[in-house]
Design a protein around this motif. Structure first.
Motif, short mmCIF file in Angstrom:
data_model
loop_
_atom_site.label_atom_id
_atom_site.label_comp_id
_atom_site.label_asym_id
_atom_site.label_seq_id
_atom_site.Cartn_x
_atom_site.Cartn_y
_atom_site.Cartn_z
N GLU A 62 0.85 -1.33 0.23
CA GLU A 62 0.08 -0.19 -0.20
C GLU A 62 0.48 1.52 -0.06
OE1 GLU A 62 -3.13 -0.02 3.25
OE2 GLU A 62 -3.70 -2.44 2.80
N LEU A 63 2.11 0.77 -0.12
CA LEU A 63 3.50 2.11 0.24
C LEU A 63 3.24 2.57 -1.15
CD1 LEU A 63 6.03 1.38 2.29
CD2 LEU A 63 4.36 2.54 2.85
N THR A 64 3.35 4.08 -1.07
CA THR A 64 3.80 5.10 -2.11
C THR A 64 4.95 4.98 -2.36
OG1 THR A 64 3.48 7.26 -1.32
CG2 THR A 64 1.21 6.17 -1.95
N PRO A 65 4.90 5.74 -4.25
CA PRO A 65 6.87 6.03 -4.27
C PRO A 65 7.44 6.69 -3.27
CG PRO A 65 5.87 5.80 -6.16
CD PRO A 65 4.83 5.89 -5.30
N GLU A 66 7.05 7.99 -3.06
CA GLU A 66 6.82 8.64 -1.95
C GLU A 66 7.01 8.78 -0.72
OE1 GLU A 66 5.24 10.47 -5.25
OE2 GLU A 66 4.23 8.94 -3.70
N GLN A 67 6.65 7.36 -0.14
CA GLN A 67 7.31 6.51 1.16
C GLN A 67 8.40 5.67 1.28
OE1 GLN A 67 2.60 5.13 1.16
NE2 GLN A 67 1.99 6.23 3.34
N MET A 68 8.78 5.68 0.41
CA MET A 68 10.25 4.60 0.13
C MET A 68 11.05 5.48 -0.31
SD MET A 68 8.74 1.47 -2.22
CE MET A 68 7.05 1.05 -1.20
N ALA A 69 12.74 5.38 0.38
CA ALA A 69 14.11 6.02 0.02
C ALA A 69 14.69 4.40 -0.28
CB ALA A 69 14.14 7.27 1.17
N VAL A 70 15.63 5.70 -0.63
CA VAL A 70 16.86 4.52 -0.83
C VAL A 70 17.96 5.05 -0.98
CG1 VAL A 70 16.47 4.75 -3.25
CG2 VAL A 70 17.10 2.32 -3.23
N HIS A 71 19.51 4.68 -0.45
CA HIS A 71 20.63 4.78 -0.52
C HIS A 71 21.13 3.70 -1.54
CE1 HIS A 71 24.73 4.46 0.18
NE2 HIS A 71 25.18 5.63 1.04
N MET A 72 21.68 4.15 -2.70
CA MET A 72 21.89 2.74 -3.55
C MET A 72 24.20 2.90 -3.37
SD MET A 72 19.49 2.06 -4.87
CE MET A 72 20.41 1.50 -6.37
N GLN A 73 24.04 1.97 -4.28
CA GLN A 73 25.67 1.62 -4.48
C GLN A 73 26.40 2.97 -4.41
OE1 GLN A 73 27.38 -2.27 -4.98
NE2 GLN A 73 25.88 -2.96 -4.94
N SER A 74 25.87 3.80 -5.14
CA SER A 74 26.97 4.44 -6.41
C SER A 74 25.89 5.75 -6.29
CB SER A 74 27.63 4.50 -7.59
OG SER A 74 26.70 3.74 -8.18
N ASN A 75 26.40 6.99 -6.08
CA ASN A 75 25.21 8.17 -5.87
C ASN A 75 26.16 9.18 -7.23
OD1 ASN A 75 23.16 7.89 -4.19
ND2 ASN A 75 24.93 7.13 -3.01
N ARG A 76 25.47 10.49 -7.72
CA ARG A 76 26.31 11.29 -8.07
C ARG A 76 26.14 12.14 -7.92
NH1 ARG A 76 28.85 9.46 -12.70
NH2 ARG A 76 28.21 7.36 -13.38
N TYR A 77 27.04 13.76 -7.10
CA TYR A 77 26.75 14.30 -6.89
C TYR A 77 27.69 15.39 -7.86
CZ TYR A 77 24.34 12.76 -3.58
OH TYR A 77 23.50 11.33 -2.06
N VAL A 78 27.54 17.09 -7.54
CA VAL A 78 28.42 18.11 -8.24
C VAL A 78 29.37 17.64 -7.49
CG1 VAL A 78 28.48 20.69 -8.85
CG2 VAL A 78 26.17 19.40 -9.30
N ARG A 79 30.82 17.71 -8.26
CA ARG A 79 31.79 17.36 -6.82
C ARG A 79 32.18 18.75 -7.15
NH1 ARG A 79 34.22 12.69 -7.51
NH2 ARG A 79 36.27 13.09 -7.34
#
Length: 292
Positions: A62-79
């Motif tokens: 019954e969860l919506t995508p907004e009710q889930m969070a994820v930390h993936m193996q690789s994450n890209r940010y402005v370095r």
């Protein structure tokens, strides 16, 4: 019930990456450790449950995508941007006004990193940064995929200790993916063991340990003299350099320990060793399939 998997098949071309045949359920407030070697299907499972890869089967929630969070193996940010600005932009907030964000930064001792460029952060600091972003979502279901990948042992342990402490009094459901057994000892209360894309075992950590190891195990160095000393007792599958003895009850444990102590043998007792339990669960799974 928070989420139920009713069969799941994920293929990459002709290769089967994940096949779950029996129902798997996640309940509210559980801390679920997903364990398996590289290529076991751990990340594929997370991506399927988040709808990031196509699959056959049914995931009921019954969860919506907004009710889930994820930390993936690789994450890209402005370095080249400061950590503070990246954080405020992603979270759409201002640090000086956000008490919850300030609390997380203090909790992870991250304040000294805020004015650094992301590229200047160490591996452990980068993981803390992303964990803070994920925790700020306060999601009912949060996935952590190989949070400590690439970090040294001490950094991994400290990071997992902080995560366990943060979630100790919270009701969020966590799914923590790792191939490091010791990481899940302090965080997981339920285990989902994968191997070659298949579910080897799934259940409460204590129940799985009893099923595959007994009431407790005694672990000692694998030497010729030690093997001869304990030859009359039940040895479990274990890493080659170790002997793991299963104790069905307190009386058997006392018999074995008295022999070991009398012969001045160093040993460790455990009633929760995930590595040895996983090895024996895998052994039982494939023996069962051969019998069919």
């Amino acid at each position: 019930m928070l989420l139920r998997i009713n069969q799941l098949l994920v293929k990459y071309g002709d290769q089967t990456a994940l096949r779950i045949e029996s129902p798997v359920c996640f309940e509210w407030g559980e801390r679920i450790g997903v364990i398996g070697s590289n290529g076991a299907g751990k990340t594929t499972l997370v991506k399927a449950l988040l709808g990031l890869v196509p699959y056959q089967g049914k995931v009921i929630t019954e969860l919506t995508p907004e009710q889930m969070a994820v930390h993936m193996q690789s994450n890209r940010y402005v370095r080249t941007m400061s950590v503070r600005h990246i954080m405020e932009t992603i979270l759409n907030t201002r640090l000086r006004k956000d008490k919850e964000l300030q609390r997380l930064i203090d909790f992870f001792e991250f304040g000294s990193c805020l004015d650094k460029r992301f590229a200047a952060l160490s591996g452990g600091q980068k993981q803390k940064f992303t964990i803070i972003l994920v925790m700020m979502q306060k999601a009912e279901l949060t996935f952590y995929d190989e949070v400590t990948s690439g970090l040294d042992f001490e950094t991994r342990q400290r990071l997992m200790e902080k995560m366990a402490e943060w979630y100790r009094d919270k009701e969020n459901t966590l799914v923590v993916v790792s191939h490091y057994y010791e990481e899940l000892e302090q965080l997981a209360d339920k285990l989902l063991i994968l191997d070659q894309g298949r579910v080897i075992a799934c259940g409460k950590k204590e129940e799985l340990f009893r099923a595959y190891c007994g009431k407790a195990i005694l672990i000692l160095e694998n030497t010729l003299s030690n093997r001869d000393l304990v030859r009359d007792f039940t040895a479990l599958k274990s890493p080659d350099h170790l002997i793991a003895l299963s104790c069905a009850d307190r009386e058997e444990e006392e018999r074995i320990t008295s022999i070991l102590i009398r012969n001045n043998v160093n040993f460790k007792r455990s009633n929760s060793d995930i590595e040895i339990m996983s090895i024996n669960a895998k052994e039982a799974f494939y023996e069962g399939r051969e019998d069919k």
